[in-house]
Scaffold this motif. Structure first.
Motif, PDB file in Angstrom:
ATOM      1  N   GLY A 537       0.810  -1.207   0.000  1.00  0.00           N
ATOM      2  CA  GLY A 537       0.000   0.000   0.000  1.00  0.00           C
ATOM      3  C   GLY A 537       0.843   1.257   0.000  1.00  0.00           C
ATOM      4  N   VAL A 538       0.177   2.407   0.026  1.00  0.00           N
ATOM      5  CA  VAL A 538       0.860   3.696   0.017  1.00  0.00           C
ATOM      6  C   VAL A 538       0.196   4.617   1.036  1.00  0.00           C
ATOM      7  CG1 VAL A 538      -0.589   4.510  -1.895  1.00  0.00           C
ATOM      8  CG2 VAL A 538       1.580   5.642  -1.429  1.00  0.00           C
ATOM      9  N   ARG A 539       1.027   5.376   1.759  1.00  0.00           N
ATOM     10  CA  ARG A 539       0.483   6.325   2.729  1.00  0.00           C
ATOM     11  C   ARG A 539      -0.128   7.511   1.996  1.00  0.00           C
ATOM     12  NH1 ARG A 539       3.720   8.078   7.959  1.00  0.00           N
ATOM     13  NH2 ARG A 539       1.715   9.126   8.141  1.00  0.00           N
ATOM     14  N   VAL A 540      -1.300   7.942   2.463  1.00  0.00           N
ATOM     15  CA  VAL A 540      -1.999   9.076   1.870  1.00  0.00           C
ATOM     16  C   VAL A 540      -2.290  10.084   2.974  1.00  0.00           C
ATOM     17  CG1 VAL A 540      -4.118   9.831   0.749  1.00  0.00           C
ATOM     18  CG2 VAL A 540      -2.991   7.737  -0.019  1.00  0.00           C
ATOM     19  N   ASP A 541      -1.984  11.345   2.695  1.00  0.00           N
ATOM     20  CA  ASP A 541      -2.214  12.426   3.653  1.00  0.00           C
ATOM     21  C   ASP A 541      -3.657  12.896   3.516  1.00  0.00           C
ATOM     22  OD1 ASP A 541      -2.336  14.768   5.116  1.00  0.00           O
ATOM     23  OD2 ASP A 541      -0.339  15.450   4.529  1.00  0.00           O
ATOM     24  N   ALA A 542      -4.531  12.400   4.398  1.00  0.00           N
ATOM     25  CA  ALA A 542      -5.959  12.728   4.311  1.00  0.00           C
ATOM     26  C   ALA A 542      -6.198  14.221   4.542  1.00  0.00           C
ATOM     27  CB  ALA A 542      -6.744  11.903   5.322  1.00  0.00           C
ATOM     28  N   ASP A 543      -5.439  14.841   5.407  1.00  0.00           N
ATOM     29  CA  ASP A 543      -5.617  16.279   5.668  1.00  0.00           C
ATOM     30  C   ASP A 543      -5.305  17.103   4.426  1.00  0.00           C
ATOM     31  OD1 ASP A 543      -6.371  15.803   8.284  1.00  0.00           O
ATOM     32  OD2 ASP A 543      -4.329  16.010   9.073  1.00  0.00           O
ATOM     33  N   GLU A 544      -4.243  16.713   3.720  1.00  0.00           N
ATOM     34  CA  GLU A 544      -3.897  17.426   2.493  1.00  0.00           C
ATOM     35  C   GLU A 544      -5.011  17.286   1.456  1.00  0.00           C
ATOM     36  OE1 GLU A 544      -2.199  19.403  -0.704  1.00  0.00           O
ATOM     37  OE2 GLU A 544      -1.801  19.555   1.456  1.00  0.00           O
ATOM     38  N   LEU A 545      -5.572  16.091   1.342  1.00  0.00           N
ATOM     39  CA  LEU A 545      -6.660  15.885   0.387  1.00  0.00           C
ATOM     40  C   LEU A 545      -7.892  16.694   0.763  1.00  0.00           C
ATOM     41  CD1 LEU A 545      -6.240  12.055  -0.190  1.00  0.00           C
ATOM     42  CD2 LEU A 545      -5.878  13.846  -1.891  1.00  0.00           C
ATOM     43  N   ARG A 546      -8.168  16.811   2.053  1.00  0.00           N
ATOM     44  CA  ARG A 546      -9.316  17.622   2.480  1.00  0.00           C
ATOM     45  C   ARG A 546      -9.089  19.086   2.131  1.00  0.00           C
ATOM     46  NH1 ARG A 546     -10.344  13.387   6.286  1.00  0.00           N
ATOM     47  NH2 ARG A 546      -8.531  13.863   7.597  1.00  0.00           N
ATOM     48  N   ARG A 547      -7.851  19.551   2.296  1.00  0.00           N
ATOM     49  CA  ARG A 547      -7.549  20.932   1.906  1.00  0.00           C
ATOM     50  C   ARG A 547      -7.763  21.121   0.407  1.00  0.00           C
ATOM     51  NH1 ARG A 547      -3.494  20.244   5.933  1.00  0.00           N
ATOM     52  NH2 ARG A 547      -1.958  19.498   4.398  1.00  0.00           N
ATOM     53  N   LEU A 626     -12.793  19.993 -12.452  1.00  0.00           N
ATOM     54  CA  LEU A 626     -12.583  20.095 -11.012  1.00  0.00           C
ATOM     55  C   LEU A 626     -13.505  19.150 -10.261  1.00  0.00           C
ATOM     56  CD1 LEU A 626     -12.204  23.968 -10.523  1.00  0.00           C
ATOM     57  CD2 LEU A 626     -10.433  22.253 -10.913  1.00  0.00           C
ATOM     58  N   ALA A 627     -14.756  19.036 -10.719  1.00  0.00           N
ATOM     59  CA  ALA A 627     -15.714  18.156 -10.052  1.00  0.00           C
ATOM     60  C   ALA A 627     -15.258  16.703 -10.111  1.00  0.00           C
ATOM     61  CB  ALA A 627     -17.090  18.301 -10.698  1.00  0.00           C
ATOM     62  N   LYS A 628     -14.671  16.304 -11.252  1.00  0.00           N
ATOM     63  CA  LYS A 628     -14.205  14.922 -11.387  1.00  0.00           C
ATOM     64  C   LYS A 628     -13.028  14.655 -10.453  1.00  0.00           C
ATOM     65  CE  LYS A 628     -12.766  11.446 -14.753  1.00  0.00           C
ATOM     66  NZ  LYS A 628     -12.496  11.156 -16.182  1.00  0.00           N
ATOM     67  N   LEU A 629     -12.092  15.593 -10.366  1.00  0.00           N
ATOM     68  CA  LEU A 629     -10.965  15.427  -9.451  1.00  0.00           C
ATOM     69  C   LEU A 629     -11.454  15.295  -8.017  1.00  0.00           C
ATOM     70  CD1 LEU A 629      -8.308  17.979 -10.769  1.00  0.00           C
ATOM     71  CD2 LEU A 629      -8.210  15.494 -10.903  1.00  0.00           C
ATOM     72  N   ARG A 630     -12.424  16.125  -7.683  1.00  0.00           N
ATOM     73  CA  ARG A 630     -12.908  16.131  -6.302  1.00  0.00           C
ATOM     74  C   ARG A 630     -13.631  14.828  -5.961  1.00  0.00           C
ATOM     75  NH1 ARG A 630     -17.243  20.260  -3.482  1.00  0.00           N
ATOM     76  NH2 ARG A 630     -16.436  20.075  -1.367  1.00  0.00           N
ATOM     77  N   SER A 631     -14.560  14.415  -6.836  1.00  0.00           N
ATOM     78  CA  SER A 631     -15.356  13.218  -6.527  1.00  0.00           C
ATOM     79  C   SER A 631     -14.541  11.935  -6.619  1.00  0.00           C
ATOM     80  CB  SER A 631     -16.565  13.136  -7.464  1.00  0.00           C
ATOM     81  OG  SER A 631     -16.142  12.997  -8.815  1.00  0.00           O
ATOM     82  N   THR A 632     -13.585  11.904  -7.562  1.00  0.00           N
ATOM     83  CA  THR A 632     -12.833  10.674  -7.806  1.00  0.00           C
ATOM     84  C   THR A 632     -11.647  10.511  -6.866  1.00  0.00           C
ATOM     85  OG1 THR A 632     -13.425  10.840 -10.151  1.00  0.00           O
ATOM     86  CG2 THR A 632     -11.659   9.305  -9.588  1.00  0.00           C
ATOM     87  N   TYR A 633     -11.036  11.619  -6.491  1.00  0.00           N
ATOM     88  CA  TYR A 633      -9.793  11.514  -5.726  1.00  0.00           C
ATOM     89  C   TYR A 633      -9.826  12.248  -4.381  1.00  0.00           C
ATOM     90  CZ  TYR A 633      -8.008   9.578 -10.068  1.00  0.00           C
ATOM     91  OH  TYR A 633      -7.820   8.790 -11.168  1.00  0.00           O
ATOM     92  N   THR A 634      -9.976  13.553  -4.385  1.00  0.00           N
ATOM     93  CA  THR A 634      -9.767  14.277  -3.120  1.00  0.00           C
ATOM     94  C   THR A 634     -10.829  13.952  -2.077  1.00  0.00           C
ATOM     95  OG1 THR A 634     -10.945  16.259  -3.899  1.00  0.00           O
ATOM     96  CG2 THR A 634      -8.569  16.138  -4.307  1.00  0.00           C
ATOM     97  N   ASP A 635     -12.055  13.701  -2.511  1.00  0.00           N
ATOM     98  CA  ASP A 635     -13.098  13.296  -1.557  1.00  0.00           C
ATOM     99  C   ASP A 635     -13.036  11.803  -1.248  1.00  0.00           C
ATOM    100  OD1 ASP A 635     -14.081  15.820  -1.301  1.00  0.00           O
ATOM    101  OD2 ASP A 635     -15.924  15.497  -2.436  1.00  0.00           O
ATOM    102  N   LYS A 636     -12.698  11.009  -2.264  1.00  0.00           N
ATOM    103  CA  LYS A 636     -12.849   9.557  -2.139  1.00  0.00           C
ATOM    104  C   LYS A 636     -11.634   8.872  -1.511  1.00  0.00           C
ATOM    105  CE  LYS A 636     -14.555   5.584  -4.754  1.00  0.00           C
ATOM    106  NZ  LYS A 636     -15.019   5.100  -6.077  1.00  0.00           N
ATOM    107  N   LEU A 637     -10.437   9.336  -1.822  1.00  0.00           N
ATOM    108  CA  LEU A 637      -9.243   8.642  -1.336  1.00  0.00           C
ATOM    109  C   LEU A 637      -9.181   8.538   0.190  1.00  0.00           C
ATOM    110  CD1 LEU A 637      -6.432   9.815  -3.793  1.00  0.00           C
ATOM    111  CD2 LEU A 637      -7.268   7.481  -3.468  1.00  0.00           C
ATOM    112  N   PRO A 638      -9.520   9.593   0.942  1.00  0.00           N
ATOM    113  CA  PRO A 638      -9.479   9.440   2.400  1.00  0.00           C
ATOM    114  C   PRO A 638     -10.410   8.341   2.913  1.00  0.00           C
ATOM    115  CG  PRO A 638      -9.541  11.758   1.816  1.00  0.00           C
ATOM    116  CD  PRO A 638      -9.798  10.996   0.554  1.00  0.00           C
ATOM    117  N   GLU A 639     -11.542   8.126   2.196  1.00  0.00           N
ATOM    118  CA  GLU A 639     -12.477   7.086   2.607  1.00  0.00           C
ATOM    119  C   GLU A 639     -11.931   5.684   2.337  1.00  0.00           C
ATOM    120  OE1 GLU A 639     -15.978   7.891   0.411  1.00  0.00           O
ATOM    121  OE2 GLU A 639     -16.401   9.805   1.406  1.00  0.00           O
ATOM    122  N   MET A 640     -10.892   5.592   1.497  1.00  0.00           N
ATOM    123  CA  MET A 640     -10.364   4.286   1.102  1.00  0.00           C
ATOM    124  C   MET A 640      -9.136   3.888   1.907  1.00  0.00           C
ATOM    125  SD  MET A 640     -10.884   4.576  -3.026  1.00  0.00           S
ATOM    126  CE  MET A 640     -11.030   2.803  -3.270  1.00  0.00           C
TER     127      MET A 640
END
Length: 921
Positions: A537-547, A626-640
């Motif tokens: 796996g890979v570490r993901v910075d959830a706080d950065e994604l929320r920003r 922008l909507a696609k980036l947000r829904s696909t990655y910045t919103d979704k990755l922290p949930e995964m």
């Protein structure tokens, strides 16, 4: 219950003619349509109907031409190649014992309709074998007064056997189909419907008004241009309805019960099958197993097909198995002895979740010989479940066998099972064969590679499906809740069928040495490598994604506000319907791109095409990006993020792209956009823990290097072997300059040509890419080929090879089948030719990075505490490394990546280091 099958012969003859390649027999006689129809007939007869008829149109006019002289007036004459197959088709149908029906003055549809109603009313179950949507008007559910009428498309296997399925497909009931057809029209039969009235509009009107008469009566209340179009053809619609209505009162000399299937004339069939080259049909006459149409289409001239075709089957491998539920230690010991004595065994796990890294082991199945398998339940916890062996005890008992590298294991998509067992403390070694990969390497596009599809194709075996034992939808239960009898039947069969498939597929691979090497040297060794990468796996910075999400949301709001200003009103930027109405109806922007149904499109291509006409399309495109980036990655990755590991674990798919490229899902890390600043910013959230760094190693221009190797063009080889920038070198060649005189715009043009030609880009596409006129782009391409004639020759050789063989190959021997390389459609054929040129390069690049991953993983085995391989994306490998170990890893990885293939040009690998993935670039 008796069953009647009515075959729409005219429909199938045409469909088979256009669906199959232009095949001929040894005498040069056309056989493609005949091939298709014969195999559909064999499939139909295998179901043993009581009554059957092959219904075709009689020559001469029908009552519909008397109603409307333009009916079918636009149909071209029958092609000569098809006409030549009509008589032999009739001879084969007759020899099969099937009556051929022709009734002058009416169409085959009316004969079928009349017989269908007569039979259903007489208590005979009716199946109409056709692909014609008009017959949906006849579908009916069984009732106490009569039997049902179902449609089956033998070419695709789809069924429409109840009213609900008609509604699902068309949005209307069978009794409304004629009215629906009257509104939509039929270009094939030259029936003009309401202009711009598509299926959805017709279904909507009939839902509101019930019938065509109701629509006509309320036409004045239908607004807009579509209402005007409706009112313009009101007088025509009743005639449309009459033309579309299948008659059910034709006077026939014979009734349904007189259509008994006669004894086939085996001698006549043998003569006909031999003449037209139907080898499988000949084998069937002598007692062999039958192929379906999909198998025929797959084997005809070597063309790849999708779908669960059925091949000739060894009866021993299709027989039912004997399965044991292991509940006692004594039973387990017996099976351990069997495993110890076996050269290889198949295994499969059952779990309570699809996520392998979070799933709990519910049971384990094992198989040592086809037909001999067991299921060891470990965690079935439904009320009244029998006592089961302790999971830890069972795994301890099996561990010596599972971790013995000398004991060969066989699986189906075994990477999942390796994950599950590792999670439960067992590190499986000796994973030697995977039936999913055997099938994929043999022919990536011949079939799906799941066990159910493979069992049907290669064993003629219908497996027990998960939904058969666990249910569907909201009522589906966990496997731990499945009763042990059902669980044993399902799970033990999985291991049994896996071993049976391996016996079949291994022989097929052995007959193709180049493919067997791809399987043995590339695909199988990669399975445990991918399992380790996924587990790392890979570490993901959830706080950065929320920003980033907050920032994207703010900018999306600004774009919404700007769009409102430009439109002069509010509208939903996510609604294609509202966007189309605004852009094309209100702002009167030109419709340059349409949907497959001919409606104006609001997709990305359509908006790009008009973005220079008005500011609003560009604002909508920016908002959607922008909507696609947000829904696909910045919103979704922290949930995964896995709560147990604190990391994101993607899943890699080996049997995905036909070229062999890996795909990933949950999340898909292959598609993170890197051409925009916002896309690259997402990679800053992929971080290394304290004391570690991210290292990225990427092949440089690998596909161009493969092109140089394959084409052996002297100038292209020289550019790479001398270490020149290949785009600058190309610009110098094309524009007749020295390397140091090349300007940035010329290099950009050369880069577009270098990559564009590999992907089959036309002069039109190059002109659009460079912002120049088409003539200038054509001149660039001509200059390129004049300077690199070896590339042009390679492209022509590859097209010719593809046409002759039906496939092309990578440097390592992987085959890439091209279904449409002989298609009649110029568009389909051109697309296949472009794929033929590109596939060897993409496929070779995929093979190279897989070989590199295996080599790098072997080196990392001794350094697992200091470095992890965490991602593979396109031509790049990404690592998480102790800071002090970074130089060692870069040297070891780049050398192994560069040495993954011996080409005529060197493979170059670029590397980068950073605190996050983006910095490593």
């Amino acid at each position: 219950m008796k069953r009647l099958v009515l075959i729409d012969g005219s429909s199938y003859l045409y469909r088979a003619f256009h669906a199959l390649p232009p095949l001929t027999n040894e005498h040069g006689e056309p056989t493609g349509a005949l091939f298709g129809v014969v195999n559909m007939l064999r499939s139909t007869l295998a179901e043993r109907p009581d009554y059957v008829a092959y219904v075709v149109d009689a020559s001469g006019p029908t009552f519909r031409e008397a109603l409307d002289a333009q009916y079918k007036a636009n149909r071209p004459p029958m092609p000569d190649d098809l006409r030549a197959q009509v008589q032999p088709m009739c001879e084969i149908v007759s020899a099969l014992g099937i009556d051929i029906l022709r009734v002058p003055g009416v169409e085959a549809d009316d004969v079928i309709g009349t017989l269908a109603l007569q039979a259903a009313d007489a208590g005979i179950d009716v199946t109409i074998s056709t692909g014609d949507k008009d017959f949906a008007q006849l579908v009916r559910d069984p009732t106490p007064e009569g039997c049902g009428i179902a449609l089956v498309n033998t070419m695709t296997g789809s069924r429409m056997d109840c009213i609900a399925r008609v509604v699902d497909k068309f949005g209307v009931r069978p009794d409304q189909i004629v009215d629906y057809l009257a509104l939509v029209g039929d270009s094939v039969d030259n029936i003009p419907g309401v202009d711009k009235c598509g299926p959805k509009t017709a279904a909507k009107w009939l839902a509101e008004h019930g019938t065509l008469d109701g629509v006509i009566a309320n036409a004045d209340g239908i607004k807009g241009k579509i209402g005007e179009n409706l009112r313009a053809v009101l007088e025509r619609l009743p005639l449309n309805r009459e033309l579309a209505t299948i008659r059910t009162d034709v006077e026939l000399e014979r009734g349904p019960t007189e259509l008994v299937l006669r004894e086939r004339d085996a001698d006549a069939l043998r003569t006909l099958y031999a003449r037209y080259g139907f080898k499988q049909a000949l084998r069937e006459l002598d007692g062999g197993a039958a192929d379906t149409l999909e198998s025929v289409r797959n084997t005809a001239a070597g063309y790849a097909r999708t779908g669960p075709a059925v091949e000739a089957v060894d009866p021993a491998l299709a027989a039912p198995g004997e399965y044991e539920c292991v509940l006692t230690r004594e039973q387990l010991e017996v099976w351990i002895a069997k495993l110890q004595a076996a050269d290889a065994f198949a295994f499969d796990t059952e779990t309570d979740a699809l996520d392998a890294l979070r799933a709990n082991l519910v049971g384990l199945s094992l198989c040592v010989e086809p037909g001999q398998a067991c299921y060891i339940p470990l965690a079935h916890d439904y009320p009244g479940a029998p006592a089961q062996l302790d999971r830890a005890d069972v795994l301890d008992a099996l561990r010596p066998l599972l971790e013995d590298a000398g004991k060969r294991k066989v699986g189906q998509h075994g990477k999942y099972d390796l994950h599950v067992l590792r999670r439960h403390g067992v590190d499986v070694r000796g994973y030697a064969d995977d039936t999913m990969l055997e099938s994929f390497v043999l022919n990536a596009t011949a079939t799906r590679h799941d066990m159910d599809s493979l069992a049907k194709r290669y064993l003629g075996y219908e497996t027990v499906k998960f939904t058969d034992v666990a249910g569907k939808g909201a009522k589906q239960i966990s496997f731990s809740q499945v009763a042990l009898d059902d669980a044993t039947r399902y799970a033990a069969e999985d291991a049994d069928v896996t071993l049976r498939l391996h016996r079949v597929l291994a022989k097929k691979l052995k007959a193709e040495p180049a493919l067997e090497r791809v399987y043995r040297e590339i695909e199988v060794p990669l399975v445990p490598v991918l399992e380790r990468i996924e587990a790392n796996g890979v570490r993901v910075d959830a706080d950065e994604l929320r920003r980033q999400s907050n920032d994207l949301g703010r900018r999306m709001l600004e774009l919404q506000q700007r769009a409102t200003e430009l439109a002069g009103r509010t509208f939903n930027l996510d609604s294609p319907k509202q966007v189309c109405a605004l852009l094309y109806d209100e702002l009167q922007l030109p419709t340059l791109v349409k949907t497959p149904t001919g409606q104006p499109s609001a997709n990305e291509e359509a908006l790009e095409a008009i973005a220079d006409r008005h500011e609003l399309p560009r604002v909508i495109l920016d908002y959607r990006g922008l909507a696609k980036l947000r829904s696909t990655y910045t919103d979704k990755l922290p949930e995964m993020i896995n709560p147990d590991t604190g990391r994101v674990h993607t899943s890699y798919h080996q049997a995905g792209a036909a070229t062999g490229r890996l795909a990933s899902s949950d999340p898909n890390l292959q598609n993170i956009p890197i051409r925009t600043e916002d896309g690259r910013r997402i990679r800053t959230a992929f971080v290394a823990p304290h004391g570690r760094k991210i290292v990225a190693c990427d092949y440089s221009q690998i596909e161009l290097r493969i092109m140089a190797h394959l084409s052996e063009d002297p100038a292209l080889l020289r550019a790479f072997t001398s270490g020149l920038d290949v785009h600058t070198a190309t610009a110098a060649e094309v524009f007749g300059k020295s390397v140091d005189q090349v300007e940035s715009g010329e290099r950009r043009a050369a880069k577009a040509i270098n990559f564009g030609l590999m992907y089959g880009m036309s002069a039109h596409g190059l002109a659009a890419r460079l912002g120049i006129n088409r003539g200038e782009a054509q001149d660039y391409i001509a200059l390129y080929f004049a300077r690199y004639p070896g590339v042009r020759d390679y492209m022509e050789r590859t097209r010719q090879q593809a046409r002759e063989q039906g496939y092309v190959e990578t440097v390592f021997g992987r085959r890439l089948y091209l279904e449409n390389i002989q298609a009649r459609s110029q568009g389909l054929r051109a697309g296949a030719e472009r794929a033929a040129i590109n596939a060897p390069m993409q496929g070779t690049a995929a093979d190279i990075i897989k070989r590199a991953m295996v080599a790098v993983d072997a080196w990392l085995a001794d350094h697992a505490q200091r470095a992890l391989m965490i991602l593979q994306v396109h031509d790049e490998l990404v690592f998480e490394v102790d800071e002090a170990f970074v130089p060692t890893v870069i040297d070891a990885v780049t050398s192994r990546m560069a040495g993954a293939a011996e080409l005529q040009v060197p493979l170059e690998v670029e590397s980068g280091v950073g605190a996050n993935w983006d910095e490593a670039h």
